[in-house]
Structure formats: C-alpha cells, structure tokens
Design an enzyme around this catalytic site. Structure first.
Site: not given
Ligand code: NAD
Length: 375
Positions: A259, A132, A238, A276, A252, A256, A263, A196, A154, A248
């Site tokens: 993106h 956990r 960041k 990417h 945040r 993107n 994507h 990035e 994340k 998010e």
C-alpha cells in the site's frame, strides 16, 4: 477460523476485547440477501432500519433487500448516494444523516450498508455518529469490501487533504455477504478484490496462495463454491488480525503490504487510469523485490507472485512510471512514522513484517520502484 463445508453458508466470528464491542459473525453465503431481514432482526431488532446504498447497487439489489427487511417487520428507510470514491465525503454523509434524522430514527435503528467499500465506510460513519451511535450491519457487494473493508470496524470518509482522514472505529453487529452479488461486478472490480486476497495470502497464508493459484479460473468466472471458500478464508485472516489489534497499533499494519508503494503510484498517476487494487498489486511486486534485495525473501518465489498476479489479469509492471516522483510521493504516505518510512515487506509467501527504513535504504527503495518502470 472459518466454519462450514466447501459449499453452503460459512461463518467467521470476530471476538474483540470486551470493552471494545460485542462479538459478531461474518456470514458468507450464496443467496443471503433473501434472508437479510431475519439475519438483521437477530442482531438489531427495531421498528425501522436505515439502508444506505449507491446509485449502481440500488437498481441491482435494493428492492430485494427491502423486500426481505420488510418481510421481517422493519419499516425500511433508504438513502442512495452517488456511486464512486469522489462521493465518499462529509457532504454525502451529511445528506444521509439528514434523511435519517428527518425520518426520526431511534437509537435502536440499525444502519445497513448495502454496497462496496465506499458505501460501507460512509454508512459506518453515519452509524457511528447518528444519535452518538446506532447499530451497524454490513452487506458488502464487492469482493474487496467482503474480504477487507467490511471487517474490522474502520469507517470514514475522505477529505481534500487525503483519503479516509475523517473517521472512527465502529464495529458492525454482523457482516452478511451474498456472494451471488459479485456476479454483476465489472471484471476490473473482481480483479481488484483478488489483488487484496493475494495480499492476505502473502502476509499470512501460503495455503491460501496455493488455493488462489489452483482456482484462478473458477474465481475469475465467479464460481460460487470457489468464491465462497476464498471469501471465508480471507475474512478469517482479516478477522484474526483485527482481533489481535483492534485499533491498528501493531500487527494490523501488515495489511498495508503493497500500500505504501501503491498509494504513491496512485498519487503520481493523479488517481486516474489506475485502480487501487491494481496499484496494490504493483506495490506488492515492488515490496517483494525490495525484500529480496535485503536478503529477507527467497528470490525463487518472486516468479510465483508475478505469475499469479498476471493470471488474475493484474499488471506487474508500469512502463513510464516516474521513479523519482513516486519515491517523493511515498514520503507523504500517512504510514510514515517519526519522519522515517515504515514498510511492510514479505519474508516468505505466507509471512511478512514491518520494517523501519533509514536513509541507507533509500537506493534500494528507489531501485524497487524503478524495476516496475523498467520491467
Ligand atoms: P466501491 O464501493 O466504489 O465499489 C466499486 C464499484 O462497484 C462502484 O462503482 C460500485 O457502485 C460498484 N458495485 C458495488 N457492488 C456492485 C455489484 N455487486 N455489482 C456491480 N457493481 C457494483 O469500491 P470498493 O472497491 O468496494 O471499496 C473501495 C473503498 O473501500 C475505498 O473507499 C477504500 O478506502 C475502502 N476500504 C476500506 C477499508 C476499511 O478497513 N474500512 C479497507 C479497504 C478499503
């Protein structure tokens, strides 16, 4: 803010809401692997530690990391996953869980991610779920993971239904970046990391954009003082955004930029032939053109963005891209909210906002995509 001189160790501290996680430091330093053991011991003392790495990074850096961890008194357990996004799966994570559970790890045992974003995301999920939740330390070895994936907590793996659909928020106890490891990166990976960095600069920091413009040759040559400065400044951006919005729910989303278009481009290309970061660069160009058409971004600044991406070696056009299929693929992006597409658009070099779109915006979005194919 980043602390430190132009050359030498730089530290950025991430402070999250008290109930979320303890503050942690992101350290950026040439040669940091040699001191990994003492740095991990400072944040996660335990009899053993559990290193997750991949099949490309292991022969390059695992022995050095293990030696330092052993010298700091750890019994070092390791699990090596096959390199590549296609292995960022629950099955791969499950094999790592088997290794560490069979070795009878304890609640205090830190999981250490030694590798790029794939290792970081997967090892983070392992750390979040083992018993956990056990302590987690990130040791990013790609520029992309150093400036982006390793910061913010994340973690997760992909599912056939989509990327990163299984995951959690699990903040690291520390992020330890040895910029010397970037020297072995294939040039394409370095360029994707720089894409990035340009994204961060466009959404938040005009001075960083200018820094990348003036240091692009040093950065492509992996010159240590320039890379260290680049990583520290990007991590600071960041970290600031993550601190504002740990889960998010708001700002945040600015991360993107490029993106949603990117994507969709990756999707229509079948995730082959385009990396990417390369798709994000194209997406940033499309988003900027859309912002210009909406009267929200000064047209005179587009050439600077195009020139910087090209100087890095990133394409700013994709002849042959099918605009219709790309537009359709945008609708399947998980950033679609309430049936309407929400896009991150720049308002200047150094600022961006999130824009809900409506049916009235569809022709302009299509033109922005088509401009990539026709440029
Ligand atoms: P990656 O981990 O696949 O690394 C790219 C390649 O470089 C791999 O083949 C790897 O083995 C190799 N490599 C790593 N370090 C090396 C080194 N020092 N020298 C030589 N080769 C090396 O990919 P990435 O670009 O680092 O990260 C992409 C992943 O990060 C994606 O899965 C993406 O979803 C994730 N990501 C996560 C977040 C987040 O917030 N968690 C943010 C951005 C991206």
């Amino acid at each position: 803010m980043a602390r430190g001189k132009l050359s030498g160790m730089k530290t950025v501290t991430v402070t999250l809401p008290a109930a979320t996680a303890a503050p942690y430091d992101i350290r950026v330093e040439a040669g940091a692997l040699a001191r990994l053991g003492e740095q991990v011991r400072a944040v996660a003392p335990a009899p053993s530690c559990a290193v997750v790495t991949d099949s490309i990074v292991a022969p390059l850096y695992l022995e050095r990391a293990k030696a330092s961890l052993a010298a700091a008194g750890y019994r070092v357990l390791t699990h090596t996953i096959p390199a590549g996004e296609q292995h960022k799966t629950l099955a791969t994570a499950s094999a790592a869980l088997d290794t560490f559970l069979n070795a009878r790890i304890e609640r205090a045992t830190p999981v250490i991610a030694l590798g790029g974003g794939v290792v970081g995301d997967l090892a983070g999920l392992v750390a979040a779920t083992l018993l956990r939740g056990v302590p987690f330390v990130q040791v990013p070895t790609t520029l992309l993971s150093a400036v982006d994936a390793s910061v913010g907590g994340k973690v997760g793996v992909d599912h056939p239904a989509g990327k990163n659909l299984i995951g959690a928020f699990h903040q690291p106890r520390a992020v330890i970046t040895d910029i010397d490891t970037f020297k072995s990166l294939p040039p394409r990976e370095l360029r994707c990391g720089l894409a990035e960095c340009v994204k961060h600069a466009i959404i938040r920091d005009a001075a960083l954009f200018a820094f990348i413009e003036t240091h692009v040759h040093q950065l492509l040559a992996c010159d240590s003082p320039s890379i260290e400065e680049l990583v520290a400044r990007n991590v600071a951006i960041k970290a600031a955004i993550v601190m504002d919005d740990p889960f998010e729910r708001g700002v945040r989303a600015l991360l993107n930029l490029g993106h949603t278009f990117g994507h969709a481009i990756e999707n229509v290309m079948g995730y082959t032939g385009i990396a990417h970061g390369e798709a994000v660069a194209l997406g940033t160009v499309a988003a900027t053109r859309l912002a210009i058409e909406r009267g929200e971004f000064p047209a005179r600044d587009l050439p600077r963005i195009l020139a910087l991406l090209q100087a890095i070696g990133l394409s700013t056009a994709l002849p042959g891209l099918d605009p219709d299929r790309t537009f359709t693929a945008m609708g399947t992006d998980k950033k679609v909210a309430g049936g309407k597409l929400r896009l991150v658009l720049p308002t200047a070099i150094g600022a961006a906002h999130v824009v809900p779109t409506s049916d009235a915006d569809v022709p302009a979005i299509r033109r922005a995509i088509a401009s990539l194919a026709n440029a």
